[in-house]
Write an enzyme that holds these catalytic residues in place. Structure first.
Site, PDB file in Angstrom:
ATOM      1  N   ARG A  92      29.260  32.435   3.423  1.00 44.07           N
ATOM      2  CA  ARG A  92      30.360  31.722   2.768  1.00 44.07           C
ATOM      3  C   ARG A  92      31.100  32.707   1.874  1.00 44.07           C
ATOM      4  O   ARG A  92      30.471  33.577   1.240  1.00 44.07           O
ATOM      5  CB  ARG A  92      29.836  30.567   1.909  1.00 44.07           C
ATOM      6  CG  ARG A  92      29.429  29.319   2.683  1.00 44.07           C
ATOM      7  CD  ARG A  92      30.619  28.628   3.356  1.00 44.07           C
ATOM      8  NE  ARG A  92      30.270  27.387   4.008  1.00 44.07           N
ATOM      9  CZ  ARG A  92      29.993  27.249   5.315  1.00 44.07           C
ATOM     10  NH1 ARG A  92      30.033  28.295   6.117  1.00 44.07           N
ATOM     11  NH2 ARG A  92      29.713  26.060   5.818  1.00 44.07           N
ATOM     12  N   HIS A 107      36.415  32.827  10.504  1.00 48.66           N
ATOM     13  CA  HIS A 107      35.284  31.879  10.507  1.00 48.66           C
ATOM     14  C   HIS A 107      34.910  31.450  11.931  1.00 48.66           C
ATOM     15  O   HIS A 107      35.004  30.265  12.288  1.00 48.66           O
ATOM     16  CB  HIS A 107      35.602  30.653   9.640  1.00 48.66           C
ATOM     17  CG  HIS A 107      34.377  29.928   9.166  1.00 48.66           C
ATOM     18  ND1 HIS A 107      34.290  29.284   7.961  1.00 48.66           N
ATOM     19  CD2 HIS A 107      33.165  29.742   9.742  1.00 48.66           C
ATOM     20  CE1 HIS A 107      33.105  28.729   7.812  1.00 48.66           C
ATOM     21  NE2 HIS A 107      32.391  28.994   8.900  1.00 48.66           N
ATOM     22  N   GLU A 158      39.183  29.310   2.016  1.00 50.22           N
ATOM     23  CA  GLU A 158      39.695  29.224   3.396  1.00 50.22           C
ATOM     24  C   GLU A 158      40.600  28.000   3.548  1.00 50.22           C
ATOM     25  O   GLU A 158      40.302  26.966   2.957  1.00 50.22           O
ATOM     26  CB  GLU A 158      38.520  29.049   4.379  1.00 50.22           C
ATOM     27  CG  GLU A 158      37.670  30.243   4.515  1.00 50.22           C
ATOM     28  CD  GLU A 158      36.489  30.002   5.482  1.00 50.22           C
ATOM     29  OE1 GLU A 158      36.538  29.043   6.287  1.00 50.22           O
ATOM     30  OE2 GLU A 158      35.531  30.775   5.414  1.00 50.22           O
TER      31      GLU A 158
HETATM   32  C1  DGY Z   1      28.618  25.797   9.333  1.00 48.53           C
HETATM   33  O1  DGY Z   1      28.124  25.085  10.195  1.00 48.53           O
HETATM   34  O2  DGY Z   1      28.376  25.668   8.144  1.00 48.53           O
HETATM   35  C2  DGY Z   1      29.521  26.860   9.789  1.00 48.53           C
HETATM   36  O3  DGY Z   1      30.022  27.633   8.782  1.00 48.53           O
HETATM   37  C3  DGY Z   1      30.615  26.304  10.662  1.00 48.53           C
HETATM   38  O4  DGY Z   1      30.657  27.228  11.681  1.00 48.53           O
END
Ligand code: DGY
Length: 328
Positions: free
Chosen positions: A247, A294, A276
């Protein structure tokens, strides 16, 4: 999939806040009275509230947050939230719990895809893949050259993994195949069969000092927010390479950009960003930043599996069974 299973008797009403893959929509429609969202942009908060009137459940995902303020306004009919993601930083679990709303996520099914993209970022950054692409597309390549775009090998290097959960361990498996030595920091030390020879550092900062490469694989939380700040970047060996597929909140963008500019860090591979879909504009001109939007879980197989997993969770809830991936 609920292959061969009979549809639920009274279809619960399911509000969906993001445009989902076709196979997931097809199954959702079979078993639920679905209120679909067909645009790529997430359903805005006011439309979530309007769409939730009389709904039994909501399937949401990153980009369509359900935080305390919105949760407080949801109608009492909403009894479950299934997120199409493993991460749940877009949800307020205590607030959901306080309202008696069950919440589930989709772990496991995206582990391999996310670990794959982590290796893509490691290689993309260390082998200067974006610079090579850019040179070709600009028609600036004048031919093979012994000094051209020399990157840095993975083999024999120490990779520090911050967060050794399922994805961190899958990254370690792949990196071992490239000849990397694995170091890790985790809240607790893993059992030897999970460690697979990786060296545990109870102190994350001690691990940073030894990490020629660093992969961030911890979830977003108050504890991990801004983990990689200027002070900790300074602990990394000069010329280290940093990868973030977890993240964006784990990183202090200003500090990372400054270190990429100064050469303290040789390169970075980044798939996730604070705020984002906006990202810090300072990344864009940097040749040594290998940037992806992402894409960690973005394969057909994985996105379908995430949807089926979210539906399995909902099915269990409405069948009065234990929800397999319940997080609240
Ligand atoms: C999640 O599942 O948390 C991912 O970041 C989405 O791809």
């Amino acid at each position: 999939r609920r292959e061969g299973k009979t549809p639920l008797p009274n279809k619960p009403v399911l509000l969906v806040t993001r445009c989902l893959p076709d196979a997931v929509v097809e199954r959702a429609k079979r078993d639920y009275d679905v209120r679909l969202h067909q645009q790529d942009e997430p359903l805005p908060a006011d439309a979530i509230l309007a769409g939730a009137a009389g709904a039994d459940a909501i399937m949401t995902a990153p980009g369509a947050p359900l935080k305390a303020e919105l949760l407080a306004k949801l109608p009492a009919s909403v009894r479950m939230i299934a997120t199409f993601s493993v991460g749940f930083d877009h949800l307020d679990l205590p607030a959901a719990k306080a309202r008696g709303i069950a919440v589930s996520n989709t772990p496991d099914v995206l582990t391999d895809a996310t670990a794959d993209i982590t290796l893509l970022c490691l290689l993309g950054a260390s082998r200067r893949a974006w610079e090579g692409q850019d040179m070709l597309r600009r028609e600036e390549w004048v031919g093979w050259n012994p000094r051209q775009l020399m990157g840095w090998s993975l083999g024999g290097k120490r990779l520090g993994i911050y967060g050794m959960g399922r994805i961190g361990r899958a990254v370690a498996d792949r990196a071992r195949a490239f000849g990397m030595k694995i170091l890790y920091h985790n809240r607790s030390r893993l059992a030897p069969e999970l460690e697979q020879g990786a060296v545990y550092y109870a102190d994350a900062e001690a691990m940073l000092k030894a990490s020629q490469f660093l992969s961030l694989n911890a979830p977003a939380s108050a504890e991990t927010d801004n983990f990689l700040d200027a002070r900790r970047i300074a602990l990394l060996p000069d010329g280290a390479i940093v990868v973030n597929t977890a993240r964006g909140t784990l990183v202090d963008d200003e500090a990372l950009i400054a270190a990429l500019k100064s050469g303290k860090l040789a390169a970075a591979g980044i798939d996730v960003y604070r705020g984002e879909p906006k990202l810090h504009p300072g990344y864009l001109p940097l040749k040594n930043a290998y940037l992806l939007p992402h894409l960690g879980s973005a394969t057909v197989e994985t996105r379908n599996a995430m949807g089926f997993c979210a539906l399995d969770n909902l099915d269990a809830f409405f069948a009065g069974k234990d929800v397999p991936n319940r997080i609240a």
